[in-house]
Design a protein around this motif. Structure first.
Motif, PDB file in Angstrom:
ATOM      1  N   HIS A 192      56.383  25.762  42.350  1.00 57.97           N
ATOM      2  CA  HIS A 192      56.489  24.719  41.340  1.00 57.97           C
ATOM      3  C   HIS A 192      56.698  23.375  42.036  1.00 57.97           C
ATOM      4  O   HIS A 192      56.107  22.381  41.679  1.00 57.97           O
ATOM      5  N   ARG A 193      57.540  23.376  43.012  1.00 64.17           N
ATOM      6  CA  ARG A 193      57.855  22.264  43.925  1.00 64.17           C
ATOM      7  C   ARG A 193      58.829  21.222  43.352  1.00 64.17           C
ATOM      8  O   ARG A 193      59.277  20.332  44.060  1.00 64.17           O
ATOM      9  N   ASP A 194      59.164  21.354  42.056  1.00 65.86           N
ATOM     10  CA  ASP A 194      60.256  20.546  41.509  1.00 65.86           C
ATOM     11  C   ASP A 194      61.030  21.389  40.513  1.00 65.86           C
ATOM     12  O   ASP A 194      61.406  20.933  39.430  1.00 65.86           O
ATOM     13  N   ARG A 213      68.614  31.510  26.821  1.00 69.92           N
ATOM     14  CA  ARG A 213      67.343  32.022  27.358  1.00 69.92           C
ATOM     15  C   ARG A 213      66.439  30.852  27.678  1.00 69.92           C
ATOM     16  O   ARG A 213      66.550  29.775  27.079  1.00 69.92           O
ATOM     17  N   ILE A 214      65.566  31.057  28.646  1.00 70.91           N
ATOM     18  CA  ILE A 214      64.614  30.015  29.030  1.00 70.91           C
ATOM     19  C   ILE A 214      63.438  30.018  28.068  1.00 70.91           C
ATOM     20  O   ILE A 214      62.854  31.071  27.778  1.00 70.91           O
ATOM     21  N   THR A 215      63.088  28.841  27.571  1.00 72.29           N
ATOM     22  CA  THR A 215      61.943  28.716  26.667  1.00 72.29           C
ATOM     23  C   THR A 215      60.762  28.009  27.313  1.00 72.29           C
ATOM     24  O   THR A 215      59.656  28.041  26.767  1.00 72.29           O
ATOM     25  N   GLY A 216      60.968  27.377  28.449  1.00 69.15           N
ATOM     26  CA  GLY A 216      59.841  26.687  29.070  1.00 69.15           C
ATOM     27  C   GLY A 216      60.190  26.110  30.430  1.00 69.15           C
ATOM     28  O   GLY A 216      61.358  25.836  30.731  1.00 69.15           O
ATOM     29  N   VAL A 217      59.165  25.930  31.241  1.00 69.65           N
ATOM     30  CA  VAL A 217      59.272  25.235  32.526  1.00 69.65           C
ATOM     31  C   VAL A 217      58.236  24.120  32.489  1.00 69.65           C
ATOM     32  O   VAL A 217      57.056  24.364  32.210  1.00 69.65           O
ATOM     33  N   VAL A 218      58.666  22.900  32.766  1.00 75.28           N
ATOM     34  CA  VAL A 218      57.781  21.738  32.630  1.00 75.28           C
ATOM     35  C   VAL A 218      57.633  21.020  33.965  1.00 75.28           C
ATOM     36  O   VAL A 218      58.276  21.367  34.949  1.00 75.28           O
ATOM     37  N   ASP A 219      56.781  20.010  33.964  1.00 77.92           N
ATOM     38  CA  ASP A 219      56.507  19.142  35.118  1.00 77.92           C
ATOM     39  C   ASP A 219      55.939  19.926  36.295  1.00 77.92           C
ATOM     40  O   ASP A 219      56.600  20.174  37.302  1.00 77.92           O
ATOM     41  N   TRP A 220      54.657  20.264  36.172  1.00 78.38           N
ATOM     42  CA  TRP A 220      53.950  21.026  37.192  1.00 78.38           C
ATOM     43  C   TRP A 220      53.099  20.120  38.072  1.00 78.38           C
ATOM     44  O   TRP A 220      52.145  20.571  38.713  1.00 78.38           O
ATOM     45  N   ALA A 221      53.447  18.839  38.134  1.00 82.52           N
ATOM     46  CA  ALA A 221      52.616  17.868  38.849  1.00 82.52           C
ATOM     47  C   ALA A 221      52.594  18.093  40.353  1.00 82.52           C
ATOM     48  O   ALA A 221      51.658  17.677  41.033  1.00 82.52           O
ATOM     49  N   ALA A 222      53.646  18.710  40.901  1.00 77.91           N
ATOM     50  CA  ALA A 222      53.721  18.887  42.348  1.00 77.91           C
ATOM     51  C   ALA A 222      53.395  20.315  42.786  1.00 77.91           C
ATOM     52  O   ALA A 222      53.664  20.696  43.924  1.00 77.91           O
ATOM     53  N   THR A 223      52.801  21.096  41.889  1.00 73.38           N
ATOM     54  CA  THR A 223      52.449  22.478  42.211  1.00 73.38           C
ATOM     55  C   THR A 223      51.721  22.548  43.545  1.00 73.38           C
ATOM     56  O   THR A 223      50.824  21.758  43.819  1.00 73.38           O
ATOM     57  N   SER A 224      52.138  23.508  44.371  1.00 71.98           N
ATOM     58  CA  SER A 224      51.553  23.594  45.706  1.00 71.98           C
ATOM     59  C   SER A 224      51.727  25.003  46.262  1.00 71.98           C
ATOM     60  O   SER A 224      52.213  25.906  45.578  1.00 71.98           O
ATOM     61  N   TRP A 225      51.314  25.170  47.506  1.00 77.23           N
ATOM     62  CA  TRP A 225      51.393  26.464  48.187  1.00 77.23           C
ATOM     63  C   TRP A 225      52.279  26.303  49.413  1.00 77.23           C
ATOM     64  O   TRP A 225      52.079  25.397  50.221  1.00 77.23           O
ATOM     65  N   GLY A 226      53.282  27.166  49.535  1.00 78.49           N
ATOM     66  CA  GLY A 226      54.198  27.032  50.659  1.00 78.49           C
ATOM     67  C   GLY A 226      55.257  28.113  50.633  1.00 78.49           C
ATOM     68  O   GLY A 226      55.130  29.114  49.929  1.00 78.49           O
ATOM     69  N   PRO A 227      56.349  27.919  51.362  1.00 77.40           N
ATOM     70  CA  PRO A 227      57.392  28.944  51.455  1.00 77.40           C
ATOM     71  C   PRO A 227      58.269  28.994  50.208  1.00 77.40           C
ATOM     72  O   PRO A 227      58.666  27.949  49.676  1.00 77.40           O
TER      73      PRO A 227
END
Length: 320
Positions: A192-194, A213-227
């Motif tokens: 997710h990166r943030d 309970r969790i209903t959502g995860v937002v702000d996917w602008a920094a999505t990337s591939w890494g550790p």
């Protein structure tokens, strides 16, 4: 009726662009500012239909010149992530439209569905929420997209770290030396990166924080591939600054208890934990301001600096 002050803040071309993505007979009836973002303006749009039904959308627009220059890559990555996530169990907004290069809007913009729930930044109920955060992050890291997103990015260097006034000089010098070393090898994961409490929405029943309970995860602008360690480190430092260093130190164990896998060696784990802790040194003022606006008025810039110093010192003592 439309909130005219907020409507004026959304530029005419952008409003027209949004209108082209509404269903026949729908119109915007209210525009409200959403607080908590650093890089972009966020608006919640109430959309009404002729039959009286309403729904909510969210408009993200990059207006600051510094972030506009980086908006195309960011919005292209976020739109790709939201498209991917529609086929998963991760609760994320649905993509409606994106204009990453501002071909139709005054500024680069993204339109998405609105998720129920709210961010929860209070200390109360944290014992319940931390395991939920850990399990959600494990689920995100388990995603295996057909096409990998871009490689993770880190802007902080040993020369840009901002050492807080009065900090433990020896601990910070040792921490800075850690990130002078090359990054250790890692097994890549979808990041997710943030991922941090400000980007997770909860449903918390009144007087029953243990039933959150969790209903959502937002702000996917920094999505990337890494550790995986990097996402864990980022959530850890945010927990440390919001709720105290002990909570930041606890989060990696919660992640592993939820089934997550971190780097095998202590030195590798230390590198990622320290790297993200030092990265936060450059954002203390802006982050603490947002938290105060959200109701954590005691989190002055100085208070957050002191927590960061305590957390960095604890990392070096614990992992050093």
């Amino acid at each position: 009726m439309t909130d005219h002050d907020e409507a004026a803040a959304v530029r005419p071309l952008t409003l027209a662009w949004v209108g082209r993505h509404l269903a026949a007979g729908e119109r915007i009836t209210r525009i409200e500012a959403l607080h908590g973002g650093i890089t972009a303006e966020m608006r919640r749009l109430t959309v009404g239909a002729r039959d009286g039904d309403t729904r909510h959308l969210v408009l993200r627009s990059f207006v600051d010149p510094f972030h506009v220059e980086r908006a195309e890559e960011s919005l292209t990555g976020e739109s790709g992530a939201l498209t991917l996530l529609t086929r998963t169990a991760v609760p994320a907004p649905g993509l409606i439209a994106v204009d990453p290069a501002a071909a139709h809007c005054e500024y680069p913009s993204l339109l998405m569905t609105h998720l129920a729930g709210r961010t929860v930044l209070d200390d109360e109920g944290l014992e319940t929420r931390v395991p939920l955060l850990a399990r959600q992050l494990v689920a995100i890291h388990a995603l295996r997209p057909a096409e990998r997103p871009r490689k993770y990015g880190t802007l902080t260097t040993a020369d840009t770290v901002v050492v807080p006034s009065g900090a433990d000089a020896a601990a910070w010098a040792a921490a800075i030396d850690v990130i002078r070393e090359p990054a250790p090898p890692y097994e890549g994961r979808f990041l997710h990166r943030d991922f941090q409490p400000g980007n997770v929405l909860f449903d918390v029943p009144p007087a029953r924080p243990a039933a959150a309970r969790i209903t959502g995860v937002v702000d996917w602008a920094a999505t990337s591939w890494g550790p995986a360690d990097l996402d864990v480190a980022h959530c850890s430092v945010n927990l440390a600054l919001l709720h105290g260093p002990t909570w930041g130190l606890r989060f990696p164990a919660a992640y592993e208890e939820a089934g997550g896998v971190l780097a095998a060696s202590a030195s590798e784990r230390r590198f990622w934990q320290v790297r993200d802790a030092l990265a936060s040194s450059e954002e203390v003022e802006s982050v603490s301001r947002l938290w105060r606006e959200a109701g954590r008025t005691e989190l002055t810039t100085r208070a957050v600096e002191e927590r960061l110093d305590a957390y960095v010192t604890a990392l070096m003592d614990t992992l050093g």
